[in-house]
Every structure is written in structure tokens, then in C-alpha cells.
Design a protein around this motif. Structure first.
Motif, PDB file in Angstrom:
ATOM      1  N   VAL A   1      28.035  42.524  11.084  1.00 18.23           N
ATOM      2  CA  VAL A   1      27.372  43.541  10.256  1.00 18.23           C
ATOM      3  C   VAL A   1      27.623  44.941  10.817  1.00 18.23           C
ATOM      4  O   VAL A   1      27.867  45.878  10.065  1.00 18.23           O
ATOM      5  N   PHE A   2      27.589  45.067  12.128  1.00 18.44           N
ATOM      6  CA  PHE A   2      27.769  46.366  12.783  1.00 18.44           C
ATOM      7  C   PHE A   2      29.132  46.378  13.474  1.00 18.44           C
ATOM      8  O   PHE A   2      29.507  45.403  14.136  1.00 18.44           O
ATOM      9  N   ASP A   3      29.870  47.482  13.322  1.00 14.62           N
ATOM     10  CA  ASP A   3      31.191  47.559  13.945  1.00 14.62           C
ATOM     11  C   ASP A   3      31.061  47.845  15.450  1.00 14.62           C
ATOM     12  O   ASP A   3      29.959  48.047  15.968  1.00 14.62           O
ATOM     13  N   ASP A   4      32.200  47.872  16.138  1.00 18.03           N
ATOM     14  CA  ASP A   4      32.193  48.041  17.593  1.00 18.03           C
ATOM     15  C   ASP A   4      31.550  49.354  18.025  1.00 18.03           C
ATOM     16  O   ASP A   4      30.810  49.387  19.014  1.00 18.03           O
ATOM     17  N   ALA A   5      31.825  50.429  17.315  1.00 16.27           N
ATOM     18  CA  ALA A   5      31.238  51.727  17.667  1.00 16.27           C
ATOM     19  C   ALA A   5      29.726  51.707  17.463  1.00 16.27           C
ATOM     20  O   ALA A   5      28.970  52.203  18.309  1.00 16.27           O
ATOM     21  N   GLU A   6      29.289  51.138  16.351  1.00 15.82           N
ATOM     22  CA  GLU A   6      27.845  51.051  16.098  1.00 15.82           C
ATOM     23  C   GLU A   6      27.165  50.200  17.163  1.00 15.82           C
ATOM     24  O   GLU A   6      26.111  50.570  17.689  1.00 15.82           O
ATOM     25  N   ARG A   7      27.772  49.067  17.510  1.00 17.27           N
ATOM     26  CA  ARG A   7      27.182  48.173  18.511  1.00 17.27           C
ATOM     27  C   ARG A   7      27.110  48.869  19.878  1.00 17.27           C
ATOM     28  O   ARG A   7      26.103  48.773  20.577  1.00 17.27           O
ATOM     29  N   ALA A   8      28.161  49.590  20.245  1.00 18.24           N
ATOM     30  CA  ALA A   8      28.157  50.304  21.526  1.00 18.24           C
ATOM     31  C   ALA A   8      27.110  51.413  21.526  1.00 18.24           C
ATOM     32  O   ALA A   8      26.385  51.589  22.514  1.00 18.24           O
ATOM     33  N   ALA A   9      27.017  52.149  20.430  1.00 16.83           N
ATOM     34  CA  ALA A   9      26.033  53.230  20.339  1.00 16.83           C
ATOM     35  C   ALA A   9      24.606  52.693  20.350  1.00 16.83           C
ATOM     36  O   ALA A   9      23.717  53.274  20.988  1.00 16.83           O
ATOM     37  N   LEU A  10      24.386  51.571  19.680  1.00 16.49           N
ATOM     38  CA  LEU A  10      23.043  50.984  19.654  1.00 16.49           C
ATOM     39  C   LEU A  10      22.654  50.424  21.023  1.00 16.49           C
ATOM     40  O   LEU A  10      21.511  50.588  21.460  1.00 16.49           O
ATOM     41  N   ALA A  11      23.597  49.803  21.713  1.00 20.95           N
ATOM     42  CA  ALA A  11      23.313  49.306  23.068  1.00 20.95           C
ATOM     43  C   ALA A  11      22.988  50.469  24.002  1.00 20.95           C
ATOM     44  O   ALA A  11      22.038  50.403  24.802  1.00 20.95           O
ATOM     45  N   LEU A  12      23.750  51.537  23.898  1.00 24.01           N
ATOM     46  CA  LEU A  12      23.508  52.716  24.733  1.00 24.01           C
ATOM     47  C   LEU A  12      22.170  53.351  24.379  1.00 24.01           C
ATOM     48  O   LEU A  12      21.397  53.739  25.268  1.00 24.01           O
ATOM     49  N   THR A  13      21.866  53.431  23.098  1.00 27.80           N
ATOM     50  CA  THR A  13      20.579  53.986  22.656  1.00 27.80           C
ATOM     51  C   THR A  13      19.424  53.167  23.218  1.00 27.80           C
ATOM     52  O   THR A  13      18.437  53.731  23.722  1.00 27.80           O
ATOM     53  N   GLU A  14      19.535  51.851  23.161  1.00 27.54           N
ATOM     54  CA  GLU A  14      18.478  50.997  23.704  1.00 27.54           C
ATOM     55  C   GLU A  14      18.332  51.197  25.209  1.00 27.54           C
ATOM     56  O   GLU A  14      17.216  51.264  25.729  1.00 27.54           O
ATOM     57  N   ALA A  15      19.448  51.303  25.910  1.00 29.49           N
ATOM     58  CA  ALA A  15      19.397  51.495  27.363  1.00 29.49           C
ATOM     59  C   ALA A  15      18.751  52.833  27.717  1.00 29.49           C
ATOM     60  O   ALA A  15      17.957  52.918  28.663  1.00 29.49           O
ATOM     61  N   ILE A  16      19.079  53.872  26.966  1.00 30.49           N
ATOM     62  CA  ILE A  16      18.483  55.189  27.202  1.00 30.49           C
ATOM     63  C   ILE A  16      16.996  55.168  26.856  1.00 30.49           C
ATOM     64  O   ILE A  16      16.165  55.736  27.567  1.00 30.49           O
ATOM     65  N   THR A  17      16.643  54.491  25.775  1.00 28.44           N
ATOM     66  CA  THR A  17      15.252  54.443  25.329  1.00 28.44           C
ATOM     67  C   THR A  17      14.383  53.651  26.301  1.00 28.44           C
ATOM     68  O   THR A  17      13.240  54.028  26.564  1.00 28.44           O
ATOM     69  N   GLU A  18      14.916  52.568  26.849  1.00 27.88           N
ATOM     70  CA  GLU A  18      14.168  51.726  27.788  1.00 27.88           C
ATOM     71  C   GLU A  18      14.474  52.076  29.236  1.00 27.88           C
ATOM     72  O   GLU A  18      14.241  51.261  30.124  1.00 27.88           O
ATOM     73  N   LEU A  19      14.958  53.237  29.472  1.00 26.60           N
ATOM     74  CA  LEU A  19      15.425  53.660  30.788  1.00 26.60           C
ATOM     75  C   LEU A  19      14.462  53.236  31.895  1.00 26.60           C
ATOM     76  O   LEU A  19      13.375  53.760  32.030  1.00 26.60           O
TER      77      LEU A  19
ATOM     78  N   ALA B   1      30.518  51.652  25.768  1.00 27.08           N
ATOM     79  CA  ALA B   1      30.468  52.849  24.919  1.00 27.08           C
ATOM     80  C   ALA B   1      31.670  53.759  25.203  1.00 27.08           C
ATOM     81  O   ALA B   1      32.298  54.281  24.274  1.00 27.08           O
ATOM     82  N   ALA B   2      31.997  53.925  26.460  1.00 24.31           N
ATOM     83  CA  ALA B   2      33.137  54.776  26.832  1.00 24.31           C
ATOM     84  C   ALA B   2      34.448  54.219  26.298  1.00 24.31           C
ATOM     85  O   ALA B   2      35.394  54.975  26.054  1.00 24.31           O
ATOM     86  N   ALA B   3      34.512  52.916  26.073  1.00 24.07           N
ATOM     87  CA  ALA B   3      35.737  52.297  25.559  1.00 24.07           C
ATOM     88  C   ALA B   3      35.968  52.572  24.074  1.00 24.07           C
ATOM     89  O   ALA B   3      37.102  52.518  23.613  1.00 24.07           O
ATOM     90  N   VAL B   4      34.911  52.874  23.330  1.00 27.24           N
ATOM     91  CA  VAL B   4      35.075  53.094  21.886  1.00 27.24           C
ATOM     92  C   VAL B   4      34.887  54.549  21.468  1.00 27.24           C
ATOM     93  O   VAL B   4      35.241  54.910  20.350  1.00 27.24           O
ATOM     94  N   PHE B   5      34.366  55.379  22.350  1.00 26.70           N
ATOM     95  CA  PHE B   5      34.155  56.790  22.016  1.00 26.70           C
ATOM     96  C   PHE B   5      34.985  57.681  22.928  1.00 26.70           C
ATOM     97  O   PHE B   5      35.190  57.362  24.103  1.00 26.70           O
ATOM     98  N   SER B   6      35.448  58.805  22.387  1.00 27.87           N
ATOM     99  CA  SER B   6      36.078  59.830  23.227  1.00 27.87           C
ATOM    100  C   SER B   6      34.985  60.418  24.125  1.00 27.87           C
ATOM    101  O   SER B   6      33.782  60.201  23.900  1.00 27.87           O
ATOM    102  N   ASP B   7      35.373  61.192  25.122  1.00 29.49           N
ATOM    103  CA  ASP B   7      34.382  61.840  25.987  1.00 29.49           C
ATOM    104  C   ASP B   7      33.422  62.699  25.164  1.00 29.49           C
ATOM    105  O   ASP B   7      32.215  62.675  25.386  1.00 29.49           O
ATOM    106  N   ARG B   8      33.966  63.451  24.225  1.00 35.93           N
ATOM    107  CA  ARG B   8      33.141  64.299  23.364  1.00 35.93           C
ATOM    108  C   ARG B   8      32.150  63.456  22.575  1.00 35.93           C
ATOM    109  O   ARG B   8      30.960  63.755  22.521  1.00 35.93           O
TER     110      ARG B   8
END
Length: 153
Positions: free
Chosen positions: A86-104, A117-124
Motif C-alpha cells: 500500500v505504501f511505497d518505499d519512500a513513504e515507508r521510510a518516512a513513516l518509520a523515521l517519523t515514528e522514531a522521531i515521535t517516540e524519541l 530513509a537515507a537510502a531513498v531520499f537525497s540529503d535535502r
């Protein structure tokens, strides 16, 4: 145990401190720059679900629908990790990162989550996704502290 909401009205924070609202809007605009709007809404909704921010959930689910995020994605967002296909690789990476930041916690964001996340997104893009997750968490915490209600429709 269910917690009940206080009947006493809380601070109207954006009225009492309009510069706070203005600063948060500047941060929100900067964080959203160059982020796909649909991805941005998924990030905002997922963090808002985790933080139980009814005001932000109401706003961002409406915004997501307006820009064409599918009902299936909205329905499955709280279980995105189990929603294979249902969710593509970028969405899954962003959601995992969001959860990690939220539950820091004490360990911070794990290397695995960050590297995925770094594997699917540019540095920017990665910087913008991080900023978006941080920003919605700030909005959630402000609104939760003063219990900003969603508008009645």
C-alpha cells in the motif's frame, strides 16, 4: 483507565502568543519546501495519531483528501508497516523515521531507520522529512497541552 478531559477552558495560546503561531508557520513552511505534499500529509497524520492530537488529525486528514491521498492509505496509516504493497518505499521510510522521531527515547533514531530513509531520499529531502516530523510534533504538543479542539462541522 480512561482519562477525561477537564471541563475548564485552557489557554487560547495562539491568541495569547501570536508570535508563537507566526514562528510555527514559518517553520512549517520551511519544513514543507520540496516535500511531496501527499508524503507530507502522511507524516503529519501519523505523528498526530501517535500524539493523539485531534485538531491536527482533523486538519491533515481533510488536507490529505483534498490533494488526493487515497482512502486506503488513510485507513491503513496507523498500521502502515503491516500494509504490504500500500505504501511505497519512500513513504515507508518516512513513516518509520517519523515514528522514531515521535517516540524519541534514550536511544534516539536507530541507525537502521536512519539508513533506510537515507537510502531513498537525497540529503535535502531527508533533511526536509526530518524537519517536517519535528515540526508536526511541535504543533501536536502545543495543541495537546492546551487541548485545541477540532472545529465542529
Amino acid at each position: 483507565m480512561t482519562q477525561t478531559l477537564a471541563t475548564r477552558s485552557r489557554l487560547k495560546i495562539y491568541k495569547a502568543s501570536p508570535e508563537l503561531y507566526d514562528a510555527m508557520m514559518v517553520l512549517s513552511t520551511a519544513a514543507a519546501k520540496d516535500v511531496d505534499p501527499a508524503l507530507g500529509e502522511l507524516i503529519k497524520i501519523r505523528a498526530s495519531q501517535m500524539n493523539r492530537c485531534a485538531f491536527c488529525l482533523d486538519m491533515h486528514t481533510r488536507d490529505a483528501r483534498k490533494i488526493g491521498v487515497s482512502e486506503q492509505k488513510l485507513d491503513l496509516l496507523s498500521a502502515w508497516a503491516e500494509a504490504a504493497g500500500v505504501f511505497d518505499d519512500a513513504e515507508r521510510a518516512a513513516l518509520a523515521l517519523t515514528e522514531a522521531i515521535t517516540e524519541l527515547g534514550h536511544a534516539g533514531v536507530s541507525d537502521d531507520v536512519y539508513e533506510d530513509a537515507a537510502a531513498v531520499f537525497s540529503d535535502r529531502e531527508l533533511g526536509q522529512v526530518i524537519a517536517m516530523a519535528v515540526t508536526i510534533n511541535a504543533w501536536n504538543r502545543i495543541n495537546a497541552a492546551v487541548r485545541t479542539p477540532p472545529p465542529r462541522r
